[in-house]
Design a protein around this motif. Structure first.
Motif, short mmCIF file in Angstrom:
data_model
loop_
_atom_site.label_atom_id
_atom_site.label_comp_id
_atom_site.label_asym_id
_atom_site.label_seq_id
_atom_site.Cartn_x
_atom_site.Cartn_y
_atom_site.Cartn_z
N SER A 22 70.52 12.34 79.57
CA SER A 22 71.73 12.69 79.93
C SER A 22 72.62 11.54 80.27
O SER A 22 72.12 10.68 80.54
N ALA A 23 73.77 11.77 80.55
CA ALA A 23 74.84 10.66 80.95
C ALA A 23 74.47 10.29 82.43
O ALA A 23 74.65 9.26 82.62
N ALA A 24 74.17 11.24 83.23
CA ALA A 24 73.85 10.64 84.62
C ALA A 24 72.58 9.93 84.63
O ALA A 24 72.73 9.00 85.37
N LYS A 25 71.55 10.17 83.67
CA LYS A 25 70.53 9.24 83.64
C LYS A 25 70.95 7.95 83.06
O LYS A 25 70.49 6.85 83.77
N ALA A 26 71.70 7.66 82.12
CA ALA A 26 72.24 6.42 81.62
C ALA A 26 73.05 5.92 82.84
O ALA A 26 72.72 4.55 82.97
N VAL A 27 73.84 6.47 83.73
CA VAL A 27 74.56 5.95 84.81
C VAL A 27 73.54 5.24 85.86
O VAL A 27 73.76 4.26 86.15
N ILE A 28 72.58 6.03 86.25
CA ILE A 28 71.68 5.75 87.27
C ILE A 28 70.76 4.46 86.64
O ILE A 28 70.80 3.52 87.25
N GLY A 29 70.35 4.56 85.29
CA GLY A 29 69.73 3.39 84.82
C GLY A 29 70.54 2.15 84.55
O GLY A 29 70.03 1.01 84.83
N LEU A 72 75.47 4.32 77.64
CA LEU A 72 75.74 5.39 77.13
C LEU A 72 75.51 5.51 75.57
O LEU A 72 74.99 6.65 75.05
N ALA A 73 76.18 4.54 75.03
CA ALA A 73 75.93 4.31 73.60
C ALA A 73 74.72 4.50 73.13
O ALA A 73 74.31 5.31 72.30
N ILE A 101 68.37 -5.23 74.89
CA ILE A 101 67.22 -5.12 75.67
C ILE A 101 67.35 -4.51 76.96
O ILE A 101 66.83 -3.74 77.46
N ALA A 102 68.49 -5.22 77.63
CA ALA A 102 69.02 -4.80 78.86
C ALA A 102 69.28 -3.30 78.84
O ALA A 102 69.11 -2.61 79.72
N ALA A 103 70.00 -2.77 77.78
CA ALA A 103 70.64 -1.68 77.78
C ALA A 103 69.41 -0.67 77.44
O ALA A 103 69.24 0.47 77.93
N LEU A 104 68.45 -1.03 76.84
CA LEU A 104 67.28 -0.36 76.37
C LEU A 104 66.58 0.14 77.73
O LEU A 104 66.09 1.19 78.27
N THR A 105 66.29 -1.21 78.37
CA THR A 105 65.65 -0.99 79.72
C THR A 105 66.48 0.09 80.90
O THR A 105 65.80 0.90 81.45
N ALA A 106 67.72 0.17 80.56
CA ALA A 106 68.63 0.98 81.46
C ALA A 106 68.34 2.29 81.12
O ALA A 106 67.90 3.14 81.84
N ALA A 107 68.55 2.55 79.69
CA ALA A 107 68.36 3.96 79.14
C ALA A 107 67.00 4.57 79.77
O ALA A 107 67.06 5.51 80.30
N VAL A 108 65.92 3.67 79.50
CA VAL A 108 64.37 4.33 79.85
C VAL A 108 64.57 4.40 81.12
O VAL A 108 63.92 5.39 81.51
N LEU A 109 64.74 3.50 81.96
CA LEU A 109 64.62 3.39 83.24
C LEU A 109 65.25 4.62 83.96
O LEU A 109 64.83 5.18 85.08
#
Lengths: 360, 704
Positions: free
Chosen positions: B288-295, B73-74, B269-277
């Motif tokens: 969006s927050a939802a995207k961050a959660v999904i990723g 989220l950050a 790197i893990a967080a970046l992957t999650a954010a982009v994924l």
């Protein structure tokens, strides 16, 4: 196999052969209003061919040939069938082809001779070279009046025949052509306009099997060719348009249109369009503030192209969507003027030649 | 109807082609691919790992996810504003050690520790924010440097405090609750991150600050130009990011209670992957927050599952890197091609067979004539596009024009004109209300009222949203023509809900029932849709019975009658089902019949194309709009019909010299006034035998 696959893919994506692009009117073909601004307009309903023979201007219209005398048309001779085309024979005579396929020589050395090329029912143009008369047969299956149908069927069944004026014997010199609509003898060979393929092609007598494309991708359907002072004139009898190209690539719509829609209202090139509200209207053709834009997409227009000695465009005369000189089927130079027969509007217009060279 | 036509008709009835395009217009479609990936990941690892869905496994996963998702989220907040924050992992480690040191070594109370840790994270974020936001250094390099510096600080702190931390014993239930407590059976960290995710979602989508962040990310320059303080917004995102990272570190500290040199290594790197994924675009503006959660869920599952499958640590990172690469590639391609795909699939013509067109020859009531040749011209060249024409009791003419004005021509000779009011949009149909005010449908805006004091008032610009419509159909896109019932209710047509006004030819290509008729009740102020799925509804005219109105469907080439009151209330009856042209406005005639404008005539080629939707779809894709087949609106006419649908007379302007297209006509005191939306004149035709005193307002509201 690969070719078939490419065609299928092209059809899906609308590219390659399936692309509906039309070359722009640019360079020597930049639009103008020269045909509409012509100094003299000589109305003659159904005018089709104009030729100069024995220093007289002859024009065919319906079953008759007219002669220009004192600034007006006077009936000159009548026939039993529609006159399909005229061609000067060289010694003051003129060859007259009828819609039946008969060819009659009027005047000159061969006055009164009749010829017939086997199986020619769609004579579109003729040319004389020495003692040979060349005849272009637009289509093997359709008459000249059905030229739109021939295009929509995507036929390529036209042929060119040679008739020996002495013996009357006819032989085919070329076949499988996409509606040859213009013919002129040039040097050692023959140049013909293949309308459905939008090109001018030279066929040499020495090597008839290897035609050479002189001028390709013409933005219209090229018709009759006529000699000029320093080259030739090409009459482009109808413009190409995206919507027609598109319909040609839509077999289902195309065949249903031919079957269900009355012919005057087809989406097809025309000698004259926009006369009836049953005709198709395209987006750019909507009148705004009471005006039809000259650049509107149109199924008919007027276009004469001046070609140089190498059959490359040098100058052009137009009548655009909002013009009144559509469907130019023949051109002749006479008396310092260019005479263009606009069949679509039933008029022959005369444009002074000296003004043209000034423009070019 | 032939068999093939029947098949085509059912094919287009069964498959709603237009929904695909409408789906693609939705912003939430950006979440579709991440959600798909998440589902795939769950299915693959769920089947590969035994007991994947077990309670213990899930609880363990959930606790870790709680901390990890805070980091994502950050990062998302920064990315959505167009930046990047690589220091989240280090800040996380810093938060961890600071919390432990303050609690274990300094012996602070828990609330103080929490506050100080968050402040510490915020401080790191502030440094980032000052450098990137105000000094405008490159985000990537700056945060890379902060990553190294903060990591070094953490290492130095570790040297001093790792032993005391390990030696101390903390006895605080509150502290351990962070790491081990549950709320209603849900781990505390999960509750925190879900709460924050919801809060961040609300902030981003519902608050000024969130909009500023999204605007800055979408286009820095435009955001600056509209007056957003871009520097402050960017700085603030870094502060938020640092705070959230420190919070994650705090939760981590509470859960494990130990500080090590490997804490938070590689987390960025893990967080970046999650954010982009998850679908947050690295370019900014979309996230969006939802995207961050999904990723974050996806990456969490991948990382943990790989560990449990026994994949070595190096290979694990390698796979994560590959996932990041693929995610970035998908992000870029999707962003680039979404609109291209949309433009290809949005136009979706349907099967629209029209009844055979009646003849315009011989004894037909539509037979050609030249009765409009003798029109007098009003305002030739002084008016641009009078769609509708209306006259008041003093015989003044009111017309709308292309630039959003209502122009008044003064009686008796109409030589003088003035701009009556400027409203904007595209004024279309008009009607006089009982109190003498002028009601007008404005294309692109809605229904407006112009009082006799020239006061412009919006009556309505929205209606009830349909439950099952994908696109938001509550806003009025193309209010077209209106009429007023005896009780004051205003019925007006909206021609299409799928296109803007100037795209009407595309709606013609589709010929689907995209339009509707809406009722505005001035007594309650309520607006509701009364008839849906009409094919370009256009003219509306109250019948003389006061219980029903006539309405025209342009591409449907028909006129129908709708009963809104009386015994037949709610029913629709056909009046004229087979017009030879495309109907536009309808108005009352003095003898109790109705005038109808045909804006254009049907052409056999287009009628055929209407039965071949595939042909029209390909035409829309492959040829330029100027080349499309249009209804022939270069020739129109005016007809008069009665309530039984009999056509009584037809007025033509052959050759279209003055009125190539006719969109409206209004009878007034023995004359007919004619307008056309693409025309530059108003026609005035003397009607032989018409009541010379009859006026529209008198017919509606009685003689005043």
């Amino acid at each position: 196999m690969i070719g078939g696959l490419v065609r299928v893919l092209d059809n899906v994506f609308g590219r390659g052969e399936a692309a509906v692009t039309v070359p722009p009117l640019d360079g020597a073909l930049r639009p103008n209003r020269a045909l509409d601004e012509a100094t003299r307009r000589l109305p003659l309903a159904e005018v089709d061919s104009v030729v100069v023979a024995a220093d007289r201007l002859l024009a065919s219209a319906g079953k008759e040939i007219h002669v220009l005398e004192g600034g007006a048309w006077r009936p000159f001779r009548g026939y039993e069938a529609e006159v399909a085309c005229l061609s000067p024979v060289g010694d003051g005579g003129v060859a007259v082809a009828l819609a039946t396929g008969d060819i009659i020589i009027e005047g000159g050395r061969l006055d009164g001779r009749r010829y017939r090329a086997a199986d020619c029912h769609c004579v579109t143009a003729m040319a004389v070279s020495g003692s040979d008369l060349f005849v272009a047969n637009g289509s093997a299956t359709n008459r000249a009046a059905d030229w739109q149908l021939d295009l929509l069927r995507r036929n390529a069944s036209g042929s060119i025949w040679r008739i020996d004026c002495e013996s009357g014997r006819s032989t085919q010199v070329a076949g499988g052509l996409g509606y040859p609509a213009g013919l002129v003898a040039d040097g050692g060979g023959l140049v013909y306009a293949e309308a459905w393929k939008h090109r001018l092609v030279r066929m040499t007598a020495s090597d008839p099997g290897k035609p050479k494309i002189l001028y390709a991708d013409i933005p219209g359907y090229p018709g009759r060719l006529a000699a000029s002072r320093d080259g030739h004139w090409l009459a482009v009898f109808a413009p190409r348009s995206q919507i027609v190209e598109f319909v040609l690539r839509e077999p289902a719509y195309n065949s249903r249109m031919v079957a269900e829609v009355p012919r005057p209202y087809w989406i097809a090139p025309k000698l004259r369009s926009g006369r009836s509200f049953y005709e198709p209207l395209q987006g750019g053709g909507v009148k705004h503030l009471g005006v039809l834009k000259p650049w509107a997409p149109t199924l008919s227009a007027g276009l004469c192209v001046g070609l140089d000695g190498n059959f490359q465009p040098r100058v052009s005369l137009h009548s655009r969507a909002d013009g009144a000189t559509h469907g130019v089927t023949a051109i002749a130079e006479h008396d310092g003027h260019l005479f263009a027969a606009a069949r679509g509007d039933g008029v022959v217009v005369a444009v002074p030649l000296d003004r043209l060279s000034a423009d070019a | 109807m032939s068999v093939s036509d029947t098949i085509v008709r059912w094919r287009y009835r069964a498959v709603p082609d237009h929904l695909l395009g409408e789906l693609l217009t939705k912003r939430w479609m950006d979440n579709a691919i991440p959600l798909l990936i998440l589902t795939a990941v769950v299915v693959v690892f769920g089947s590969a790992i035994p007991d994947f869905f077990g309670a213990a496994s899930l609880a363990n996963l959930a606790r870790q996810w709680g901390e990890f998702s805070l980091l994502v989220l950050a990062l998302m907040i920064v990315v959505v504003a167009g930046g990047i924050d690589l220091s989240v992992g280090s800040t996380f480690a810093l938060g961890n050690i600071v919390a432990l040191a303050l609690l274990n070594v300094a012996g602070w109370s828990v609330p103080a520790v929490v506050a100080a840790t968050l402040a510490c994270g915020a401080g790191v974020g502030l440094v980032n924010g000052m450098l990137v936001g105000f000094l405008r250094l490159r985000a990537f390099l700056t945060t890379l440097v902060t990553l190294i510096i903060v990591r070094a600080v953490v290492d130095m702190l570790l040297l001093h405090y790792s032993v005391p931390i390990a030696a101390a014993f903390v006895d605080s239930d509150a502290w351990f609750y962070f790491g081990e407590g549950t709320v209603l059976g849900i781990p505390f960290s999960v509750v925190v991150s879900i709460t924050l995710a919801v809060a961040i979602h609300l902030v981003l989508t519902r608050t000024r600050w969130g909009w500023h962040v999204l605007a800055t990310g979408s286009s820095r320059r435009s955001a600056h130009n509209v007056g957003i303080s871009v520097r402050r917004v960017i700085c603030a995102t870094y502060v938020a990011s640092g705070t959230l990272s420190a919070l994650a570190g705090l939760l981590f500290a509470s859960r494990l209670g130990g500080a090590g040199s490997d804490t938070g290594i590689g987390l960025e790197i893990a967080a970046l992957t999650a954010a982009v994924l998850g679908g947050n675009s690295l370019g900014g503006g979309r996230g969006s927050a939802a995207k961050a959660v999904i990723g974050s869920i996806t990456v969490m599952i991948i990382v943990n599952s790989l560990v449990r499958l026994g994949v070595t640590s190096g290979a694990n990172s390698l796979l994560l890197g590959l996932v990041l690469l693929v995610a970035v590639a998908i992000d870029v391609r999707w962003l680039k091609n979404r609109l291209k795909v949309l433009s290809k699939v949005y136009v979706s013509p349907t099967y629209a067979s029209l009844p055979p067109a009646p003849s315009t020859e011989g004894a037909s009531p539509y037979a050609l004539n030249d009765r409009l040749r003798s029109v007098e011209l009003v305002g030739l060249g002084r008016i641009d596009g009078p769609e509708d024409v209306i006259l008041d009791a003093d015989d003044n003419i009111y017309v709308g024009n292309r630039t959003g004005d209502i122009v008044r021509f003064f009686a008796p000779d109409y030589g003088r004109q003035e701009i009556y009011v400027h409203i904007g949009g595209r004024p279309l149909g008009m009607a006089f209300a009982r109190d003498g005010s002028l009601l007008c449908c404005i294309g692109g805006m809605g229904l407006y009222r112009v009082g006799s004091d020239r006061e412009v008032e919006k009556l309505t610009d929205e209606t009830n949203r349909s439950w099952f419509s994908l696109i938001d159909d509550s806003r009025l896109k193309l209010a077209d023509d209106l009429d007023i019932a005896p009780d004051g209710r205003v019925f007006f047509s909206e021609a299409t809900i799928r296109y803007e006004m100037h795209d009407w030819p595309v709606d013609c290509l589709e010929s689907r029932g995209n339009g509707r008729i809406i009722c505005f009740d001035p007594n309650t102020g309520a607006t509701r849709t009364v008839l849906k799925n009409l094919v370009f509804p256009n003219g509306i005219c109250m019948a003389h019975d006061g219980l029903s109105f006539m309405f025209a469907e342009t591409w449907g080439c028909r006129v129908s009658r709708y009963y809104f009151d009386g015994p037949k209330a709610g029913s629709v009856e056909p009046v004229i089902a087979d017009l030879p042209g495309y109907p536009d406005n309808i108005n009352r005639a003095s003898d109790g019949t109705y005038w109808l404008a045909l804006v254009g005539m049907r052409t056999p080629s287009l009628d055929l194309a209407m039965k071949m939707p595939g042909f029209r779809k390909r035409m829309a894709r492959r040829t330029a709009p100027d080349e499309w087949l249009y209804p022939n609106i270069n020739t129109g006419c005016v007809i008069r019909f009665d309530a039984a649908g009999r056509v009584l007379e037809t007025l033509w302007d052959l050759g279209g010299k003055n009125h190539p297209m006719i969109t409206s006509m209004r009878e007034h005191k023995g004359h007919l006034y004619i307008g056309g939306i693409f025309n530059n004149r108003i026609g005035r035709l003397k009607l032989e035998g018409a009541d010379p005193d009859w006026t529209g307002p008198a017919s509606y509201w009685g003689r005043a």
